[in-house]
Motif scaffolding. Structure first.
Motif, mmCIF file in Angstrom:
data_model
loop_
_atom_site.group_PDB
_atom_site.id
_atom_site.type_symbol
_atom_site.label_atom_id
_atom_site.label_comp_id
_atom_site.label_asym_id
_atom_site.label_seq_id
_atom_site.Cartn_x
_atom_site.Cartn_y
_atom_site.Cartn_z
ATOM 1 N N LYS A 194 0.855 -1.195 0.000
ATOM 2 C CA LYS A 194 0.000 0.000 0.000
ATOM 3 C C LYS A 194 0.886 1.238 0.000
ATOM 4 O O LYS A 194 1.834 1.328 0.773
ATOM 5 C CB LYS A 194 -0.901 0.017 1.234
ATOM 6 C CG LYS A 194 -1.954 -1.069 1.222
ATOM 7 C CD LYS A 194 -2.874 -0.939 2.423
ATOM 8 C CE LYS A 194 -3.936 -2.005 2.409
ATOM 9 N NZ LYS A 194 -4.839 -1.864 3.558
ATOM 10 N N LYS A 195 0.552 2.174 -0.887
ATOM 11 C CA LYS A 195 1.284 3.430 -0.942
ATOM 12 C C LYS A 195 0.383 4.529 -0.390
ATOM 13 O O LYS A 195 -0.711 4.760 -0.886
ATOM 14 C CB LYS A 195 1.708 3.771 -2.366
ATOM 15 C CG LYS A 195 2.573 5.022 -2.429
ATOM 16 C CD LYS A 195 3.134 5.254 -3.817
ATOM 17 C CE LYS A 195 4.069 6.451 -3.788
ATOM 18 N NZ LYS A 195 4.602 6.743 -5.094
ATOM 19 N N TYR A 196 0.885 5.186 0.642
ATOM 20 C CA TYR A 196 0.119 6.231 1.301
ATOM 21 C C TYR A 196 0.458 7.601 0.723
ATOM 22 O O TYR A 196 1.462 7.765 0.025
ATOM 23 C CB TYR A 196 0.388 6.194 2.813
ATOM 24 C CG TYR A 196 -0.211 4.953 3.447
ATOM 25 C CD1 TYR A 196 -1.544 4.932 3.825
ATOM 26 C CD2 TYR A 196 0.549 3.806 3.635
ATOM 27 C CE1 TYR A 196 -2.110 3.795 4.385
ATOM 28 C CE2 TYR A 196 -0.002 2.663 4.190
ATOM 29 C CZ TYR A 196 -1.338 2.669 4.560
ATOM 30 O OH TYR A 196 -1.893 1.538 5.102
ATOM 31 N N TYR A 249 6.853 -1.237 6.949
ATOM 32 C CA TYR A 249 7.095 -0.247 5.907
ATOM 33 C C TYR A 249 8.331 -0.656 5.116
ATOM 34 O O TYR A 249 9.272 -1.235 5.665
ATOM 35 C CB TYR A 249 7.275 1.147 6.519
ATOM 36 C CG TYR A 249 5.964 1.728 6.993
ATOM 37 C CD1 TYR A 249 5.083 2.320 6.087
ATOM 38 C CD2 TYR A 249 5.591 1.667 8.325
ATOM 39 C CE1 TYR A 249 3.872 2.841 6.507
ATOM 40 C CE2 TYR A 249 4.373 2.184 8.759
ATOM 41 C CZ TYR A 249 3.522 2.772 7.836
ATOM 42 O OH TYR A 249 2.322 3.278 8.241
ATOM 43 N N ARG A 251 3.829 9.115 0.707
ATOM 44 C CA ARG A 251 4.769 8.351 -0.108
ATOM 45 C C ARG A 251 5.350 7.126 0.587
ATOM 46 O O ARG A 251 6.241 6.477 0.058
ATOM 47 C CB ARG A 251 5.909 9.231 -0.644
ATOM 48 C CG ARG A 251 5.440 10.260 -1.632
ATOM 49 C CD ARG A 251 6.604 10.808 -2.366
ATOM 50 N NE ARG A 251 6.720 12.229 -2.075
ATOM 51 C CZ ARG A 251 7.697 12.969 -2.489
ATOM 52 N NH1 ARG A 251 8.668 12.460 -3.180
ATOM 53 N NH2 ARG A 251 7.733 14.248 -2.197
ATOM 54 N N ARG A 252 4.865 6.808 1.759
ATOM 55 C CA ARG A 252 5.348 5.611 2.448
ATOM 56 C C ARG A 252 4.697 4.379 1.850
ATOM 57 O O ARG A 252 3.530 4.395 1.460
ATOM 58 C CB ARG A 252 5.065 5.700 3.944
ATOM 59 C CG ARG A 252 5.906 6.835 4.565
ATOM 60 C CD ARG A 252 5.971 6.773 6.039
ATOM 61 N NE ARG A 252 6.808 5.664 6.463
ATOM 62 C CZ ARG A 252 6.971 5.316 7.723
ATOM 63 N NH1 ARG A 252 6.357 5.978 8.684
ATOM 64 N NH2 ARG A 252 7.738 4.303 8.056
ATOM 65 N N LEU A 253 5.479 3.321 1.807
ATOM 66 C CA LEU A 253 5.024 2.049 1.251
ATOM 67 C C LEU A 253 4.904 1.035 2.378
ATOM 68 O O LEU A 253 5.846 0.872 3.167
ATOM 69 C CB LEU A 253 6.021 1.552 0.206
ATOM 70 C CG LEU A 253 6.226 2.452 -1.004
ATOM 71 C CD1 LEU A 253 7.509 2.089 -1.731
ATOM 72 C CD2 LEU A 253 5.034 2.334 -1.944
ATOM 73 N N VAL A 291 5.107 2.647 -9.849
ATOM 74 C CA VAL A 291 6.138 2.418 -8.833
ATOM 75 C C VAL A 291 7.332 1.677 -9.442
ATOM 76 O O VAL A 291 8.480 2.021 -9.157
ATOM 77 C CB VAL A 291 5.549 1.674 -7.612
ATOM 78 C CG1 VAL A 291 6.649 1.232 -6.660
ATOM 79 C CG2 VAL A 291 4.539 2.559 -6.896
ATOM 80 N N VAL A 318 1.217 -2.967 -6.109
ATOM 81 C CA VAL A 318 1.198 -1.739 -5.329
ATOM 82 C C VAL A 318 -0.155 -1.067 -5.542
ATOM 83 O O VAL A 318 -0.574 -0.844 -6.687
ATOM 84 C CB VAL A 318 2.350 -0.789 -5.729
ATOM 85 C CG1 VAL A 318 2.348 0.452 -4.847
ATOM 86 C CG2 VAL A 318 3.688 -1.505 -5.658
ATOM 87 N N ASP A 358 -2.780 2.185 -4.368
ATOM 88 C CA ASP A 358 -2.940 3.463 -3.696
ATOM 89 C C ASP A 358 -3.803 3.200 -2.465
ATOM 90 O O ASP A 358 -4.904 2.644 -2.578
ATOM 91 C CB ASP A 358 -3.619 4.465 -4.631
ATOM 92 C CG ASP A 358 -3.778 5.815 -3.989
ATOM 93 O OD1 ASP A 358 -4.775 5.992 -3.253
ATOM 94 O OD2 ASP A 358 -2.911 6.683 -4.205
ATOM 95 N N LEU A 399 11.607 1.829 -1.789
ATOM 96 C CA LEU A 399 11.698 1.420 -3.183
ATOM 97 C C LEU A 399 12.837 0.414 -3.369
ATOM 98 O O LEU A 399 12.741 -0.514 -4.169
ATOM 99 C CB LEU A 399 11.899 2.628 -4.092
ATOM 100 C CG LEU A 399 10.695 3.552 -4.242
ATOM 101 C CD1 LEU A 399 11.071 4.780 -5.078
ATOM 102 C CD2 LEU A 399 9.515 2.835 -4.869
#
Length: 183
Positions: free
Chosen positions: A11-13, A26, A16-18, A57, A44, A46, A29
């Protein structure tokens, strides 16, 4: 990593954290690039809208890898050619072509690695050299004294036997480079 039925969801918040839902942690990249190299499948999303943003991504990962690499993989001429296809009537055909070309290249790379391993590591003279070295070590003769004597006798034979295989690999590399240049 926990076993799942499908690809791991990242999940990309908005910040910009994944977030890797498979490991509940977390990731960066760089972590995702490592997952790709290990062959781990992931998607990935959103976090807010739920849209699949894997393509974006992965493109960002390529951009960062290219920026930090001493030797870029994607030549400028190749990038210009790709940009030229956007909006062109052939744009729809390019992804399939590139996918097939990359699969063919990967198969050739696997074959080249096998040949390299065969030439360098499966060479019977080299195997015999290491077997004799190990026998000398077990007998307490010391590997360095055996190695010095064996190198005089066996090294020339190993180089001669491997030279043909290495020449073949060089020819294969030239063919692959020509194919890449022609793409």
């Amino acid at each position: 990593m926990p076993v799942s039925d499908g690809p791991t969801i990242i999940k990309k918040y908005a910040n910009r954290r994944l977030y890797n839902t498979g490991t509940s942690s977390y990731v960066t990249l760089e972590d995702l690039a490592d997952m790709v190299k290990r062959g781990e499948d992931f998607t990935v999303k959103d976090a807010r809208a739920g849209d699949d943003i894997t393509h974006t991504v992965l493109t960002q990962i390529i951009f960062e890898q290219e920026a930090k690499s001493d030797q870029a993989i994607l030549p400028v001429s190749f990038l210009r050619e790709i940009i030229g296809y956007y909006g062109d009537q052939m744009q729809a055909m390019l992804p399939g072509f590139l996918d097939n070309a990359m699969k063919a290249f990967s198969e050739q790379q696997t074959h080249m690695r096998e040949q390299m391993d065969k030439a360098l590591y499966a060479n019977p003279l080299k195997r015999e050299y290491y077997r004799k070295e190990e026998a000398a070590r077990q007998a307490g003769l010391g590997a360095t004294s055996y190695r010095a004597a064996a190198e005089e006798d066996d090294l020339d034979g190993m180089h001669t036997a491997a030279a043909g295989d290495l020449d073949d690999l060089r020819r294969q590399l030239r063919v692959l480079q020509d194919r890449i240049d022609n793409m």
